[in-house]
Design a protein around this motif. Structure first.
Motif, PDB file in Angstrom:
ATOM      1  N   ALA A 173       2.058  -2.055   2.349  1.00 39.00           N
ATOM      2  CA  ALA A 173       2.448  -2.981   3.413  1.00 39.00           C
ATOM      3  C   ALA A 173       3.487  -3.979   2.925  1.00 39.00           C
ATOM      4  N   LYS A 174       3.315  -4.507   1.720  1.00 40.92           N
ATOM      5  CA  LYS A 174       4.251  -5.493   1.181  1.00 40.92           C
ATOM      6  C   LYS A 174       5.624  -4.881   0.945  1.00 40.92           C
ATOM      7  N   ALA A 175       5.651  -3.562   0.644  1.00 40.62           N
ATOM      8  CA  ALA A 175       6.918  -2.874   0.388  1.00 40.62           C
ATOM      9  C   ALA A 175       7.616  -2.433   1.672  1.00 40.62           C
ATOM     10  N   GLY A 176       7.059  -2.777   2.829  1.00 42.69           N
ATOM     11  CA  GLY A 176       7.673  -2.362   4.085  1.00 42.69           C
ATOM     12  C   GLY A 176       7.275  -0.976   4.514  1.00 42.69           C
ATOM     13  N   GLU A 177       6.080  -0.534   4.086  1.00 41.29           N
ATOM     14  CA  GLU A 177       5.439   0.736   4.472  1.00 41.29           C
ATOM     15  C   GLU A 177       5.947   1.949   3.697  1.00 41.29           C
ATOM     16  N   ILE A 178       6.954   1.811   2.845  1.00 47.81           N
ATOM     17  CA  ILE A 178       7.439   2.938   2.043  1.00 47.81           C
ATOM     18  C   ILE A 178       7.693   2.458   0.619  1.00 47.81           C
ATOM     19  N   LEU A 179       7.088   3.139  -0.353  1.00 47.59           N
ATOM     20  CA  LEU A 179       7.291   2.809  -1.753  1.00 47.59           C
ATOM     21  C   LEU A 179       8.417   3.660  -2.337  1.00 47.59           C
TER      22      LEU A 179
ATOM     23  N   SER B 189      -6.989  14.698   0.222  1.00 47.66           N
ATOM     24  CA  SER B 189      -6.833  13.280   0.559  1.00 47.66           C
ATOM     25  C   SER B 189      -5.720  12.643  -0.262  1.00 47.66           C
ATOM     26  N   LEU B 190      -5.612  13.037  -1.529  1.00 50.87           N
ATOM     27  CA  LEU B 190      -4.547  12.524  -2.381  1.00 50.87           C
ATOM     28  C   LEU B 190      -3.180  12.863  -1.790  1.00 50.87           C
ATOM     29  N   GLY B 191      -3.013  14.106  -1.321  1.00 56.97           N
ATOM     30  CA  GLY B 191      -1.744  14.502  -0.719  1.00 56.97           C
ATOM     31  C   GLY B 191      -1.415  13.674   0.512  1.00 56.97           C
ATOM     32  N   VAL B 192      -2.414  13.430   1.353  1.00 56.13           N
ATOM     33  CA  VAL B 192      -2.205  12.601   2.547  1.00 56.13           C
ATOM     34  C   VAL B 192      -1.806  11.189   2.132  1.00 56.13           C
ATOM     35  N   MET B 193      -2.422  10.688   1.081  1.00 53.09           N
ATOM     36  CA  MET B 193      -2.115   9.340   0.612  1.00 53.09           C
ATOM     37  C   MET B 193      -0.677   9.256   0.095  1.00 53.09           C
ATOM     38  N   VAL B 194      -0.211  10.283  -0.607  1.00 56.17           N
ATOM     39  CA  VAL B 194       1.169  10.303  -1.084  1.00 56.17           C
ATOM     40  C   VAL B 194       2.138  10.279   0.093  1.00 56.17           C
ATOM     41  N   MET B 195       1.812  11.035   1.149  1.00 50.36           N
ATOM     42  CA  MET B 195       2.668  11.014   2.332  1.00 50.36           C
ATOM     43  C   MET B 195       2.719   9.626   2.945  1.00 50.36           C
ATOM     44  N   GLN B 196       1.588   8.953   2.979  1.00 51.42           N
ATOM     45  CA  GLN B 196       1.551   7.598   3.508  1.00 51.42           C
ATOM     46  C   GLN B 196       2.416   6.662   2.668  1.00 51.42           C
ATOM     47  N   MET B 197       2.359   6.810   1.351  1.00 50.52           N
ATOM     48  CA  MET B 197       3.119   5.953   0.451  1.00 50.52           C
ATOM     49  C   MET B 197       4.619   6.139   0.613  1.00 50.52           C
TER      50      MET B 197
ATOM     51  N   PRO C 107       5.910  -0.737 -10.950  1.00 50.91           N
ATOM     52  CA  PRO C 107       6.182  -1.622  -9.813  1.00 50.91           C
ATOM     53  C   PRO C 107       6.668  -2.986 -10.285  1.00 50.91           C
ATOM     54  N   PRO C 108       7.779  -3.492  -9.729  1.00 57.05           N
ATOM     55  CA  PRO C 108       8.207  -4.845 -10.100  1.00 57.05           C
ATOM     56  C   PRO C 108       7.146  -5.856  -9.680  1.00 57.05           C
ATOM     57  N   LEU C 109       7.101  -6.959 -10.401  1.00 52.03           N
ATOM     58  CA  LEU C 109       6.061  -7.957 -10.170  1.00 52.03           C
ATOM     59  C   LEU C 109       6.030  -8.427  -8.723  1.00 52.03           C
ATOM     60  N   GLU C 110       7.204  -8.554  -8.101  1.00 50.59           N
ATOM     61  CA  GLU C 110       7.248  -9.041  -6.721  1.00 50.59           C
ATOM     62  C   GLU C 110       6.670  -8.038  -5.731  1.00 50.59           C
ATOM     63  N   MET C 111       6.460  -6.781  -6.156  1.00 51.36           N
ATOM     64  CA  MET C 111       5.881  -5.776  -5.268  1.00 51.36           C
ATOM     65  C   MET C 111       4.354  -5.836  -5.267  1.00 51.36           C
ATOM     66  N   LEU C 112       3.770  -6.504  -6.258  1.00 46.79           N
ATOM     67  CA  LEU C 112       2.315  -6.547  -6.361  1.00 46.79           C
ATOM     68  C   LEU C 112       1.748  -7.550  -5.360  1.00 46.79           C
ATOM     69  N   PRO C 113       0.825  -7.131  -4.505  1.00 54.47           N
ATOM     70  CA  PRO C 113       0.235  -8.043  -3.519  1.00 54.47           C
ATOM     71  C   PRO C 113      -0.800  -8.955  -4.158  1.00 54.47           C
TER      72      PRO C 113
END
Length: 291
Positions: free
Chosen positions: A105-111, A206-214, A270-276
């Motif tokens: 979410a913090k990354a704008g829905e796409i990592l 489930s892992l594959g679905v999660m990667v798609m979400q990311m 992940p850059p520090l600013e990406m960590l929620p």
């Protein structure tokens, strides 16, 4: 940590904030008299068997060497809330950077792809250890992957698996609760229904679905082939095709996927600013030490 004194006065621990909702319960932030911040997961007493199972699994993997959340107490507590509401609770280490869902979410829905690969490698390490010992998570999704500071040189964060209330234990029965209630897209096709087959392959789907979400991808079916829409590299598409396979026997294992180029490419820490940071910790009003 079974000998520390706060165990005997558990109900006196102040609740400092709300961390999230889990299966049949909620997670709150608490602090011990000596300043240790922890996550407390509380459910109605009728779900205490799920918490007992979760406690057993957390204690089985209680080591800094596992990508699995550690307990801060070895037992399940029973207490009576106002209006005679009976609940049970377990205590775990607090994730100062929230969940993988928070990061997305913090990354704008796409990592970025390399950041996603960095995260998924650690998830795979946790799944490998679970599956080696005969456990199946059965509820793998981004909100159940928690983010911690790393104590490894050159690393910024550690990702750990959490929420084992629906997990399958070695030689145990299939989980009684409906899996992925309200989120059927995470559920492998062979696990659907009361006679669903539960194996480690369920977690890989489930892992594959999660990667798609990311990565902001969508899966579509047609002409007996699976298509992934979104700006995905061929490398990621190959990784997903090893996870999103209708025949569970044909799915890759966690150990096999750990050597895939997607998770072994140039590490994208992940850059520090990406960590929620959970809202109850972000204003600096809560002070304490971490487990």
């Amino acid at each position: 940590m079974s000998s520390i004194s706060w165990i005997l006065e558990e109900t006196t621990l102040p609740k400092l904030g709300f961390l999230g909702q889990g299966n049949h319960g909620y997670i709150s932030l608490v602090r011990t008299p000596d300043g240790l911040l922890m996550a407390k997961k509380t459910s109605y007493r009728k779900y205490s068997e799920n918490l007992e199972k979760e406690s057993r699994i957390l204690n089985h993997f209680n080591s800094i060497h596992f990508n699995i959340v550690r307990p801060t107490s070895p037992i399940v507590y029973d207490e009576t809330m106002p209006l005679n509401v009976k609940v049970s609770s377990v205590y775990m280490e607090l994730a100062p950077h929230g969940s993988l869902l928070d990061m997305i979410a913090k990354a704008g829905e796409i990592l970025p792809e390399k950041v996603a690969g960095y995260c998924i490698l650690q998830v795979l390490e946790g799944l490998r250890d679970l599956h080696r010992d005969g456990y199946v998570h059965c509820d793998l999704k981004a909100e159940n992957i928690l983010i911690f500071p790393s104590y490894t040189h050159g690393e910024l964060c550690d990702l750990k698996l959490a929420d084992f209330s629906l997990a399958k234990e070695p030689n145990g029965p299939n989980p009684v609760e409906p899996l992925f209630e309200g989120e059927p897209e995470y559920l492998a096709p062979e696990a659907v229904g009361p006679r669903g087959m539960i194996s480690s392959a369920v977690d890989i789907w489930s892992l594959g679905v999660m990667v798609m979400q990311m990565l902001g991808a969508i899966i579509t079916e047609g002409d007996r082939r699976t298509y992934f829409t979104g700006r995905l590299s061929p490398m990621v598409k190959d990784f997903l095709r090893r996870c999103i396979v209708h025949n569970p026997v044909a799915r890759a294992t966690a150990e096999e996927l750990m050597s895939h180029p997607f998770v072994r490419q140039s590490i994208g820490v992940p850059p520090l600013e990406m960590l929620p940071v959970p809202s109850c910790l972000s204003n600096g009003g809560v002070q304490g030490r971490f487990f």
